[in-house]
Design an enzyme around this catalytic site. Structure first.
Site, PDB file in Angstrom:
ATOM      1  N   GLY A   6      25.883  41.263  27.505  1.00 30.63           N
ATOM      2  CA  GLY A   6      24.708  42.049  27.930  1.00 30.63           C
ATOM      3  C   GLY A   6      25.103  43.258  28.752  1.00 30.63           C
ATOM      4  O   GLY A   6      24.530  43.515  29.811  1.00 30.63           O
ATOM      5  N   SER A   8      25.222  46.635  27.912  1.00 29.42           N
ATOM      6  CA  SER A   8      24.808  47.991  27.564  1.00 29.42           C
ATOM      7  C   SER A   8      23.951  48.610  28.665  1.00 29.42           C
ATOM      8  O   SER A   8      23.709  49.820  28.663  1.00 29.42           O
ATOM      9  CB  SER A   8      24.027  47.993  26.239  1.00 29.42           C
ATOM     10  OG  SER A   8      22.850  47.234  26.377  1.00 29.42           O
ATOM     11  N   ASP A  58      23.596  37.769  20.016  1.00 29.81           N
ATOM     12  CA  ASP A  58      22.712  37.020  20.909  1.00 29.81           C
ATOM     13  C   ASP A  58      23.550  35.876  21.493  1.00 29.81           C
ATOM     14  O   ASP A  58      24.040  35.022  20.735  1.00 29.81           O
ATOM     15  CB  ASP A  58      21.538  36.478  20.067  1.00 29.81           C
ATOM     16  CG  ASP A  58      20.633  35.549  20.841  1.00 29.81           C
ATOM     17  OD1 ASP A  58      20.985  35.150  21.969  1.00 29.81           O
ATOM     18  OD2 ASP A  58      19.573  35.199  20.291  1.00 29.81           O
ATOM     19  N   VAL A  59      23.717  35.862  22.811  1.00 27.50           N
ATOM     20  CA  VAL A  59      24.614  34.855  23.419  1.00 27.50           C
ATOM     21  C   VAL A  59      24.154  33.422  23.161  1.00 27.50           C
ATOM     22  O   VAL A  59      24.958  32.488  23.233  1.00 27.50           O
ATOM     23  CB  VAL A  59      24.787  35.075  24.945  1.00 27.50           C
ATOM     24  CG1 VAL A  59      25.563  36.346  25.241  1.00 27.50           C
ATOM     25  CG2 VAL A  59      23.446  35.058  25.681  1.00 27.50           C
ATOM     26  N   ASN A  85      27.128  37.714  31.839  1.00 26.51           N
ATOM     27  CA  ASN A  85      26.146  38.520  32.574  1.00 26.51           C
ATOM     28  C   ASN A  85      24.772  38.551  31.901  1.00 26.51           C
ATOM     29  O   ASN A  85      23.758  38.725  32.578  1.00 26.51           O
ATOM     30  CB  ASN A  85      26.706  39.954  32.688  1.00 26.51           C
ATOM     31  CG  ASN A  85      25.659  40.947  33.126  1.00 26.51           C
ATOM     32  OD1 ASN A  85      25.326  41.040  34.305  1.00 26.51           O
ATOM     33  ND2 ASN A  85      25.116  41.703  32.170  1.00 26.51           N
ATOM     34  N   SER A 137      22.360  33.615  40.551  1.00 24.31           N
ATOM     35  CA  SER A 137      21.445  34.385  41.407  1.00 24.31           C
ATOM     36  C   SER A 137      21.163  33.574  42.653  1.00 24.31           C
ATOM     37  O   SER A 137      21.254  32.328  42.626  1.00 24.31           O
ATOM     38  CB  SER A 137      20.133  34.619  40.638  1.00 24.31           C
ATOM     39  OG  SER A 137      19.125  35.055  41.516  1.00 24.31           O
ATOM     40  N   TYR A 151      13.301  30.943  35.453  1.00 23.43           N
ATOM     41  CA  TYR A 151      14.509  31.727  35.707  1.00 23.43           C
ATOM     42  C   TYR A 151      15.356  31.043  36.802  1.00 23.43           C
ATOM     43  O   TYR A 151      16.575  30.885  36.651  1.00 23.43           O
ATOM     44  CB  TYR A 151      14.101  33.135  36.140  1.00 23.43           C
ATOM     45  CG  TYR A 151      15.227  34.054  36.545  1.00 23.43           C
ATOM     46  CD1 TYR A 151      15.950  34.778  35.593  1.00 23.43           C
ATOM     47  CD2 TYR A 151      15.574  34.215  37.898  1.00 23.43           C
ATOM     48  CE1 TYR A 151      16.975  35.634  35.983  1.00 23.43           C
ATOM     49  CE2 TYR A 151      16.594  35.063  38.280  1.00 23.43           C
ATOM     50  CZ  TYR A 151      17.294  35.770  37.319  1.00 23.43           C
ATOM     51  OH  TYR A 151      18.311  36.616  37.707  1.00 23.43           O
ATOM     52  N   ALA A 153      15.417  27.934  37.727  1.00 31.11           N
ATOM     53  CA  ALA A 153      16.021  26.693  37.221  1.00 31.11           C
ATOM     54  C   ALA A 153      17.222  27.014  36.331  1.00 31.11           C
ATOM     55  O   ALA A 153      18.260  26.342  36.399  1.00 31.11           O
ATOM     56  CB  ALA A 153      14.980  25.887  36.441  1.00 31.11           C
ATOM     57  N   LYS A 155      19.182  29.538  36.579  1.00 30.52           N
ATOM     58  CA  LYS A 155      20.294  30.024  37.405  1.00 30.52           C
ATOM     59  C   LYS A 155      20.918  28.880  38.222  1.00 30.52           C
ATOM     60  O   LYS A 155      22.113  28.899  38.492  1.00 30.52           O
ATOM     61  CB  LYS A 155      19.813  31.155  38.318  1.00 30.52           C
ATOM     62  CG  LYS A 155      19.453  32.435  37.555  1.00 30.52           C
ATOM     63  CD  LYS A 155      20.661  32.986  36.793  1.00 30.52           C
ATOM     64  CE  LYS A 155      20.386  34.291  36.093  1.00 30.52           C
ATOM     65  NZ  LYS A 155      21.562  34.820  35.384  1.00 30.52           N
TER      66      LYS A 155
HETATM   67  P1  NAD Z   1      19.136  43.886  32.719  1.00 31.43           P
HETATM   68  O1  NAD Z   1      17.861  43.430  32.108  1.00 31.43           O
HETATM   69  O2  NAD Z   1      19.365  45.330  32.931  1.00 31.43           O
HETATM   70  O3  NAD Z   1      20.386  43.321  31.923  1.00 31.43           O
HETATM   71  C1  NAD Z   1      20.394  42.144  31.186  1.00 31.43           C
HETATM   72  C2  NAD Z   1      21.161  42.419  29.915  1.00 31.43           C
HETATM   73  O4  NAD Z   1      21.245  41.208  29.152  1.00 31.43           O
HETATM   74  C3  NAD Z   1      20.449  43.460  29.026  1.00 31.43           C
HETATM   75  O5  NAD Z   1      21.407  44.402  28.576  1.00 31.43           O
HETATM   76  C4  NAD Z   1      19.915  42.627  27.870  1.00 31.43           C
HETATM   77  O6  NAD Z   1      19.804  43.337  26.653  1.00 31.43           O
HETATM   78  C5  NAD Z   1      20.977  41.533  27.787  1.00 31.43           C
HETATM   79  N1  NAD Z   1      20.497  40.363  27.064  1.00 31.43           N
HETATM   80  C6  NAD Z   1      19.288  39.760  27.173  1.00 31.43           C
HETATM   81  N2  NAD Z   1      19.213  38.732  26.328  1.00 31.43           N
HETATM   82  C7  NAD Z   1      20.416  38.675  25.663  1.00 31.43           C
HETATM   83  C8  NAD Z   1      20.947  37.828  24.659  1.00 31.43           C
HETATM   84  N3  NAD Z   1      20.229  36.823  24.162  1.00 31.43           N
HETATM   85  N4  NAD Z   1      22.203  38.073  24.236  1.00 31.43           N
HETATM   86  C9  NAD Z   1      22.937  39.092  24.722  1.00 31.43           C
HETATM   87  N5  NAD Z   1      22.485  39.929  25.665  1.00 31.43           N
HETATM   88  C10 NAD Z   1      21.231  39.724  26.136  1.00 31.43           C
HETATM   89  O7  NAD Z   1      19.210  43.098  34.106  1.00 31.43           O
HETATM   90  P2  NAD Z   1      20.376  43.001  35.191  1.00 31.43           P
HETATM   91  O8  NAD Z   1      19.728  42.979  36.491  1.00 31.43           O
HETATM   92  O9  NAD Z   1      21.459  43.973  34.911  1.00 31.43           O
HETATM   93  O10 NAD Z   1      20.899  41.505  34.919  1.00 31.43           O
HETATM   94  C11 NAD Z   1      22.261  41.166  34.705  1.00 31.43           C
HETATM   95  C12 NAD Z   1      22.492  39.744  35.203  1.00 31.43           C
HETATM   96  O11 NAD Z   1      22.374  39.717  36.626  1.00 31.43           O
HETATM   97  C13 NAD Z   1      21.461  38.731  34.679  1.00 31.43           C
HETATM   98  O12 NAD Z   1      22.095  37.515  34.397  1.00 31.43           O
HETATM   99  C14 NAD Z   1      20.522  38.561  35.863  1.00 31.43           C
HETATM  100  O13 NAD Z   1      19.861  37.326  35.827  1.00 31.43           O
HETATM  101  C15 NAD Z   1      21.503  38.678  37.012  1.00 31.43           C
HETATM  102  N6  NAD Z   1      20.908  38.991  38.296  1.00 31.43           N
HETATM  103  C16 NAD Z   1      20.198  40.141  38.467  1.00 31.43           C
HETATM  104  C17 NAD Z   1      19.632  40.400  39.718  1.00 31.43           C
HETATM  105  C18 NAD Z   1      18.837  41.643  39.983  1.00 31.43           C
HETATM  106  O14 NAD Z   1      18.207  41.753  41.054  1.00 31.43           O
HETATM  107  N7  NAD Z   1      18.816  42.614  39.090  1.00 31.43           N
HETATM  108  C19 NAD Z   1      19.810  39.496  40.761  1.00 31.43           C
HETATM  109  C20 NAD Z   1      20.552  38.338  40.548  1.00 31.43           C
HETATM  110  C21 NAD Z   1      21.104  38.100  39.309  1.00 31.43           C
END
Ligand code: NAD
Length: 242
Positions: A6, A8, A58-59, A85, A137, A151, A153, A155
């Site tokens: 993920g 991009s 898709d992961v 990620n 998270s 979400y 649960a 994490k």
């Molecule tokens: P984001 O939505 O920008 O990034 C998530 C990425 O995962 C996107 O590029 C999306 O296309 C990709 N994705 C979604 N489903 C997918 C799948 N089935 N297969 C492959 N890729 C997939 O959000 P982010 O904040 O950059 O999140 C990145 C990670 O950090 C996530 O795991 C999120 O839970 C975690 N996180 C984020 C925060 C925050 O505050 N932003 C806090 C704690 C943890």
């Protein structure tokens, strides 16, 4: 070389840039943002003179992850670091949560982490080196929100999975997990200003994290400097007072 799922957008793109800036060849895995993935590939190759592959997968899909693995091994013949990620947050009112959304969140965040780790971890174990970093998270530990119970649960599950995977792939693959608090990424783009203000007030540093501040920790965990850090759950949240 490194695979960041993920990657991009958001945190993933910062993490992969951190690796590229340290001369890693990179695999940008994406789910739907093909254009952004290609733009990132071009940018990283030009700026850091590294090789990048973009792979749609898709992961949570077994065949797609297996096919991504085959492409990577075919191209690089090794895998040094995997960062799990990819994630989704389908925030909705407690009363309106559906089984479909709940299961989808578990499928991507929890099964996706397991699926990728199993395929790549087994290879790393055989090659006798590697590092896996899972992105959980603070929501998986002790910050509670009605709208994101599914979400949260998922994490919490990633934390448990980290311990099991570290056990499974020892002693050759280190498996660690980080738990960010709020980070400035597209995942939070729909939060309203009042909520952001309330949440910011709970953080001792009084601000959300920049994605690169999280990327620095992820990168560190995969380096030799962190060679004795294994099976660890590390929070990075600026100091949250719940
Ligand atoms: P984001 O939505 O920008 O990034 C998530 C990425 O995962 C996107 O590029 C999306 O296309 C990709 N994705 C979604 N489903 C997918 C799948 N089935 N297969 C492959 N890729 C997939 O959000 P982010 O904040 O950059 O999140 C990145 C990670 O950090 C996530 O795991 C999120 O839970 C975690 N996180 C984020 C925060 C925050 O505050 N932003 C806090 C704690 C943890």
């Amino acid at each position: 070389m490194v695979l960041v799922t993920g990657s991009s957008s958001g945190l993933g793109s910062s993490i992969i840039e951190k690796y590229a800036s340290n001369n890693y060849n990179c695999v940008i895995n994406y789910f739907s943002h093909k254009e952004e993935a290609n733009e990132l590939k071009e940018k990283l190759e030009k700026k850091y003179n590294v090789k990048c592959l973009t792979i749609k997968a898709d992961v949570s899909n077994d065949e797609e992850v297996k096919s991504m693995f085959d492409k990577i091994i075919n191209e690089f013949n090794r895998i040094d670091v995997v960062v799990n990620n990819a994630g989704i947050a389908l925030d909705t009112l407690f009363e309106l949560k559906t089984k479909k959304d709940f299961m989808k969140t578990l499928e991507v965040n929890l099964y996706g982490t397991f699926n990728v780790s199993r395929v790549f971890g087994e290879y790393m174990y055989k090659q006798k080196h590697g590092s896996i970093i899972n992105i959980s998270s603070t929501n998986g530990i002790d910050t509670y929100y009605e709208f994101s119970m599914d979400y949260d649960a998922s994490k919490a599950g990633v934390i448990n999975l980290t311990h099991n995977l570290a056990n499974k792939f020892a002693p050759y693959v280190r498996v660690n997990c980080i738990c960010p608090g709020w980070v400035k990424t597209p995942m939070n783009k729909d939060l309203d200003d009042k909520f952001i203000k309330e949440e910011t007030n709970k953080i001792l540093l009084n601000r959300f994290a920049e994605p690169n501040e999280i990327a620095n920790l992820v990168y560190f965990l995969s380096t030799e400097e962190a060679s004795y850090i294994n099976d660890s759950i590390i929070r990075i949240d600026g100091g949250i007072k719940c």
